[in-house]
Motif scaffolding. Structure first.
Motif, PDB file in Angstrom:
ATOM      1  N   GLU A 165       2.973 -18.792   3.109  1.00 14.58           N
ATOM      2  CA  GLU A 165       3.113 -17.507   3.790  1.00 14.58           C
ATOM      3  C   GLU A 165       2.219 -16.440   3.149  1.00 14.58           C
ATOM      4  O   GLU A 165       2.073 -15.348   3.674  1.00 14.58           O
ATOM      5  N   PHE A 166       1.623 -16.775   2.028  1.00 23.46           N
ATOM      6  CA  PHE A 166       0.810 -15.840   1.263  1.00 23.46           C
ATOM      7  C   PHE A 166      -0.612 -16.381   1.140  1.00 23.46           C
ATOM      8  O   PHE A 166      -0.878 -17.541   1.429  1.00 23.46           O
ATOM      9  N   HIS A 167      -1.505 -15.528   0.667  1.00 22.90           N
ATOM     10  CA  HIS A 167      -2.889 -15.957   0.428  1.00 22.90           C
ATOM     11  C   HIS A 167      -3.347 -15.388  -0.907  1.00 22.90           C
ATOM     12  O   HIS A 167      -3.246 -14.181  -1.139  1.00 22.90           O
ATOM     13  N   GLY A 168      -3.841 -16.254  -1.772  1.00 18.91           N
ATOM     14  CA  GLY A 168      -4.335 -15.823  -3.075  1.00 18.91           C
ATOM     15  C   GLY A 168      -5.653 -15.072  -2.945  1.00 18.91           C
ATOM     16  O   GLY A 168      -6.494 -15.418  -2.123  1.00 18.91           O
ATOM     17  N   GLY A 169      -5.813 -14.048  -3.780  1.00 19.79           N
ATOM     18  CA  GLY A 169      -7.020 -13.236  -3.702  1.00 19.79           C
ATOM     19  C   GLY A 169      -7.772 -13.129  -5.012  1.00 19.79           C
ATOM     20  O   GLY A 169      -8.551 -12.207  -5.202  1.00 19.79           O
ATOM     21  N   GLY A 170      -7.500 -14.046  -5.941  1.00 24.28           N
ATOM     22  CA  GLY A 170      -8.260 -14.046  -7.188  1.00 24.28           C
ATOM     23  C   GLY A 170      -7.613 -13.250  -8.299  1.00 24.28           C
ATOM     24  O   GLY A 170      -6.437 -12.897  -8.256  1.00 24.28           O
ATOM     25  N   GLU A 171      -8.402 -12.957  -9.286  1.00 23.21           N
ATOM     26  CA  GLU A 171      -7.946 -12.286 -10.502  1.00 23.21           C
ATOM     27  C   GLU A 171      -7.502 -10.847 -10.229  1.00 23.21           C
ATOM     28  O   GLU A 171      -8.137 -10.121  -9.465  1.00 23.21           O
ATOM     29  N   LEU A 196      -2.952 -13.411 -14.325  1.00 21.59           N
ATOM     30  CA  LEU A 196      -2.516 -12.349 -13.425  1.00 21.59           C
ATOM     31  C   LEU A 196      -3.414 -12.397 -12.195  1.00 21.59           C
ATOM     32  O   LEU A 196      -4.640 -12.333 -12.312  1.00 21.59           O
ATOM     33  N   GLU A 197      -2.788 -12.520 -11.023  1.00 17.34           N
ATOM     34  CA  GLU A 197      -3.531 -12.758  -9.794  1.00 17.34           C
ATOM     35  C   GLU A 197      -3.160 -11.759  -8.709  1.00 17.34           C
ATOM     36  O   GLU A 197      -2.083 -11.177  -8.727  1.00 17.34           O
ATOM     37  N   ARG A 198      -4.062 -11.620  -7.730  1.00 20.40           N
ATOM     38  CA  ARG A 198      -3.799 -10.822  -6.525  1.00 20.40           C
ATOM     39  C   ARG A 198      -3.359 -11.786  -5.421  1.00 20.40           C
ATOM     40  O   ARG A 198      -3.934 -12.859  -5.262  1.00 20.40           O
ATOM     41  N   TRP A 199      -2.365 -11.371  -4.658  1.00 22.60           N
ATOM     42  CA  TRP A 199      -1.895 -12.152  -3.519  1.00 22.60           C
ATOM     43  C   TRP A 199      -1.653 -11.212  -2.352  1.00 22.60           C
ATOM     44  O   TRP A 199      -1.383 -10.027  -2.539  1.00 22.60           O
ATOM     45  N   ARG A 200      -1.718 -11.749  -1.144  1.00 23.37           N
ATOM     46  CA  ARG A 200      -1.444 -10.969   0.066  1.00 23.37           C
ATOM     47  C   ARG A 200      -0.369 -11.673   0.871  1.00 23.37           C
ATOM     48  O   ARG A 200      -0.426 -12.891   1.056  1.00 23.37           O
ATOM     49  N   HIS A 201       0.590 -10.909   1.348  1.00 22.53           N
ATOM     50  CA  HIS A 201       1.667 -11.457   2.174  1.00 22.53           C
ATOM     51  C   HIS A 201       1.169 -11.523   3.622  1.00 22.53           C
ATOM     52  O   HIS A 201       1.485 -10.692   4.455  1.00 22.53           O
ATOM     53  N   VAL A 202       0.388 -12.545   3.908  1.00 26.27           N
ATOM     54  CA  VAL A 202      -0.328 -12.662   5.177  1.00 26.27           C
ATOM     55  C   VAL A 202       0.615 -12.729   6.375  1.00 26.27           C
ATOM     56  O   VAL A 202       0.418 -12.032   7.366  1.00 26.27           O
ATOM     57  N   TYR A 203       1.629 -13.584   6.313  1.00 28.58           N
ATOM     58  CA  TYR A 203       2.527 -13.779   7.454  1.00 28.58           C
ATOM     59  C   TYR A 203       3.798 -12.956   7.317  1.00 28.58           C
ATOM     60  O   TYR A 203       4.855 -13.329   7.809  1.00 28.58           O
ATOM     61  N   GLY A 204       3.690 -11.825   6.658  1.00 26.81           N
ATOM     62  CA  GLY A 204       4.818 -10.921   6.478  1.00 26.81           C
ATOM     63  C   GLY A 204       4.333  -9.496   6.627  1.00 26.81           C
ATOM     64  O   GLY A 204       3.719  -9.138   7.636  1.00 26.81           O
ATOM     65  N   CYS A 205       4.525  -8.698   5.589  1.00 23.21           N
ATOM     66  CA  CYS A 205       4.169  -7.273   5.653  1.00 23.21           C
ATOM     67  C   CYS A 205       2.665  -7.022   5.576  1.00 23.21           C
ATOM     68  O   CYS A 205       2.198  -5.933   5.880  1.00 23.21           O
TER      69      CYS A 205
END
Length: 109
Positions: A17-23, A53-62
């Motif tokens: 449900e999320f997508h990783g965005g790197g450091e 420590l990573e960046r993530w995005r809640h793609v299929y949510g908010c």
């Protein structure tokens, strides 16, 4: 499979449900920055075996971006926090240090 919690909408779900965005916590280089600094910003990333420590995005949510601390060797998730936070919060650092007592955040070193 990772189970992540979005700190923005508080939904807990599988990593699909999320997508990783790197450091996380990268310092951006402005227009007056040197070429070498810009190259470093674009291409040089840590790839540690251990706490990262990573960046993530809640793609299929908010749809919001957030930061997460996890161990790349064990896939243990220590917690997530808002992307606007400039340093990992104390509760995340405490969770990491319970498992890795010697861990230091690079920016704090």
């Amino acid at each position: 499979m990772l189970i992540l919690t979005c700190p923005c909408c508080h939904v807990t779900a599988e990593e699909t449900e999320f997508h990783g965005g790197g450091e996380a916590h990268l310092k951006r280089v402005g227009p007056d920055g040197a070429e070498g600094e810009f190259e470093s910003y674009l291409f040089m990333r840590q790839n540690p075996k251990g706490v990262h420590l990573e960046r993530w995005r809640h793609v299929y949510g908010c749809g919001k971006w957030f930061h997460m601390a996890r161990d790349t060797a064990t896939l243990e998730v220590f917690g997530s926090y808002a992307a606007q936070t400039l340093a990992p919060p104390d509760h995340i650092v405490d969770a990491i240090r319970k498992r890795h007592p010697d861990w230091q955040w690079p920016a704090a070193s």
